[in-house]
Motif scaffolding. Sequence first.
Motif, short mmCIF file in Angstrom:
data_model
loop_
_atom_site.label_atom_id
_atom_site.label_comp_id
_atom_site.label_asym_id
_atom_site.label_seq_id
_atom_site.Cartn_x
_atom_site.Cartn_y
_atom_site.Cartn_z
N TYR A 11 0.86 -1.19 0.00
CA TYR A 11 0.00 0.00 0.00
C TYR A 11 0.90 1.24 0.00
O TYR A 11 1.60 1.50 0.98
N ILE A 16 4.19 -4.96 1.62
CA ILE A 16 3.69 -6.03 2.50
C ILE A 16 4.19 -7.39 2.00
O ILE A 16 4.85 -8.12 2.71
N ALA A 34 -1.00 -15.79 10.32
CA ALA A 34 -1.56 -15.00 11.42
C ALA A 34 -2.27 -13.75 10.91
O ALA A 34 -2.12 -13.39 9.74
N ASN A 35 -3.00 -13.08 11.77
CA ASN A 35 -3.59 -11.78 11.43
C ASN A 35 -2.46 -10.86 10.97
O ASN A 35 -1.41 -10.78 11.62
N GLY A 36 -2.69 -10.20 9.85
CA GLY A 36 -1.69 -9.26 9.35
C GLY A 36 -0.56 -9.89 8.56
O GLY A 36 0.36 -9.20 8.12
N ALA A 37 -0.62 -11.20 8.33
CA ALA A 37 0.46 -11.88 7.60
C ALA A 37 0.50 -11.48 6.12
O ALA A 37 1.55 -11.59 5.48
N GLY A 38 -0.65 -11.05 5.60
CA GLY A 38 -0.68 -10.61 4.20
C GLY A 38 -1.62 -11.41 3.31
O GLY A 38 -1.57 -11.29 2.08
N LYS A 39 -2.51 -12.20 3.91
CA LYS A 39 -3.40 -13.05 3.11
C LYS A 39 -4.33 -12.20 2.22
O LYS A 39 -4.46 -12.47 1.02
N SER A 40 -4.97 -11.20 2.83
CA SER A 40 -5.88 -10.36 2.04
C SER A 40 -5.11 -9.55 1.00
O SER A 40 -5.58 -9.35 -0.12
N THR A 41 -3.92 -9.11 1.38
CA THR A 41 -3.08 -8.37 0.43
C THR A 41 -2.75 -9.25 -0.77
O THR A 41 -2.78 -8.80 -1.92
N ARG A 44 -5.91 -9.51 -2.92
CA ARG A 44 -6.14 -8.25 -3.67
C ARG A 44 -5.13 -8.08 -4.78
O ARG A 44 -5.44 -7.56 -5.85
N GLN A 82 -12.86 -10.35 1.93
CA GLN A 82 -13.08 -10.66 3.35
C GLN A 82 -14.21 -9.81 3.91
O GLN A 82 -15.00 -10.28 4.73
N GLU A 157 -11.05 -15.69 3.66
CA GLU A 157 -11.60 -16.02 4.98
C GLU A 157 -13.12 -16.09 4.99
O GLU A 157 -13.79 -15.38 5.74
N GLN A 190 -8.33 -18.55 8.56
CA GLN A 190 -7.74 -18.52 9.91
C GLN A 190 -7.78 -19.93 10.50
O GLN A 190 -6.92 -20.32 11.27
N1 LIG Z 1 -5.32 -0.37 3.10
C1 LIG Z 1 -4.17 -0.58 3.77
N2 LIG Z 1 -3.24 0.42 3.90
C2 LIG Z 1 -2.07 0.20 4.56
N3 LIG Z 1 -1.73 -0.97 5.13
C3 LIG Z 1 -2.61 -1.98 5.04
C4 LIG Z 1 -3.87 -1.85 4.37
N4 LIG Z 1 -4.53 -3.02 4.45
C5 LIG Z 1 -3.73 -3.84 5.14
N5 LIG Z 1 -2.57 -3.23 5.50
C6 LIG Z 1 -1.46 -3.83 6.25
O1 LIG Z 1 -0.95 -4.93 5.52
C7 LIG Z 1 -0.56 -5.98 6.39
C8 LIG Z 1 -1.21 -7.26 5.93
O2 LIG Z 1 -2.62 -7.13 6.07
P1 LIG Z 1 -3.64 -8.19 5.46
O3 LIG Z 1 -4.99 -7.59 5.58
O4 LIG Z 1 -3.17 -8.59 4.12
O5 LIG Z 1 -3.44 -9.39 6.48
P2 LIG Z 1 -4.30 -10.73 6.63
O6 LIG Z 1 -3.33 -11.85 6.61
O7 LIG Z 1 -5.38 -10.74 5.63
O8 LIG Z 1 -4.89 -10.58 8.11
P3 LIG Z 1 -6.33 -11.06 8.71
O9 LIG Z 1 -6.18 -12.52 9.01
O10 LIG Z 1 -6.45 -10.26 9.95
O11 LIG Z 1 -7.37 -10.77 7.69
C9 LIG Z 1 -0.95 -5.54 7.79
O12 LIG Z 1 0.20 -5.07 8.44
C10 LIG Z 1 -1.93 -4.41 7.55
O13 LIG Z 1 -1.87 -3.47 8.59
#
Ligand SMILES: Nc1ncnc2c1ncn2[C@@H]1O[C@H](COP(=O)(O)OP(=O)(O)OP(=O)(O)O)[C@@H](O)[C@H]1O
Length: 230
Positions: A11, A16, A34-41, A44, A82, A157, A190
């Motif tokens: 971002y 990430i 884990a939460n924040g690992a980057g799965k949603s990133t 996307r 998600q 998720e 998760q």
């Molecule tokens: N729009 C955004 N702008 C800046 N940083 C972001 C944004 N979205 C996510 N992040 C950061 O990117 C990192 C990965 O986030 P992501 O949402 O990909 O994790 P995740 O594995 O999907 O977590 P979860 O299991 O909680 O959904 C995190 O540190 C988060 O703070």
Amino acid sequence: MLELRGIRSGYGDVTILKDVDLTVEAEIFAVLGANGAGKSTLMRTIARLLAVEAGDLRFRGEDVTAVAPNRLAEMGISLVPQEANIFPNLTVRENLSLGTMFGTRSSRSRIDEVFDLFPDIAARADQKAGSLSGGESQMVAFGRALAQEPRLMLLDEPTTGLSPKYVNLLLEKVRQIHDSHGVAILLAEQNAVKALEVASRVLVLSLGKVYLDSPVSETDLEAIQGGYHI
Ligand SMILES: Nc1ncnc2c1ncn2[C@@H]1O[C@H](COP(=O)(O)OP(=O)(O)OP(=O)(O)O)[C@@H](O)[C@H]1O
Ligand SMILES: [Mg+2]
């Protein structure tokens, strides 16, 4: 089906995903971490909603690193995000019909197919999607993605926040969609135990990097959990 090589994305100035490699065949592929690992990133980035900073993205042999998201949808990739994955002010049927913009078969037959798979929402076809339960609205989101006639579905998720009954039901539908429609599935979860019940391959992300990438039959929970502790 899908191939990522050396993918870096994030971002703005914040990177990430770092050097992510991943190959999805015609299978159910689980992405854990884990939460924040980057799965949603990752989801996307594959759906082209985030710019690829470095690396290549190929879908069915074609370089899609720079194609527009709607072109990717047309080529056969559908994403169930998600969050915010339905239009609450539209009815169930209207939500599903949004998934039928591209594709070959009639909108009606595709919506009927979704209703066959999810009888719970068929009974609520004319109800506003915003008034559905969590499990039902997840079915609508699934249904819209399935109505796109995808070759690959990205599910971010899908079971979070659902009761055990719905978790099992939704994952059973994921398996069914894969088996009977031949759709490849990239499933961020998760719930590692549940994901491993349906997936044939698993990748664990840790701080935006690939910690583990293995056939499910050749790894175990202990190895996977290592990716949650660093
Ligand atoms: N729009 C955004 N702008 C800046 N940083 C972001 C944004 N979205 C996510 N992040 C950061 O990117 C990192 C990965 O986030 P992501 O949402 O990909 O994790 P995740 O594995 O999907 O977590 P979860 O299991 O909680 O959904 C995190 O540190 C988060 O703070
Ligand atoms: Mg996420």
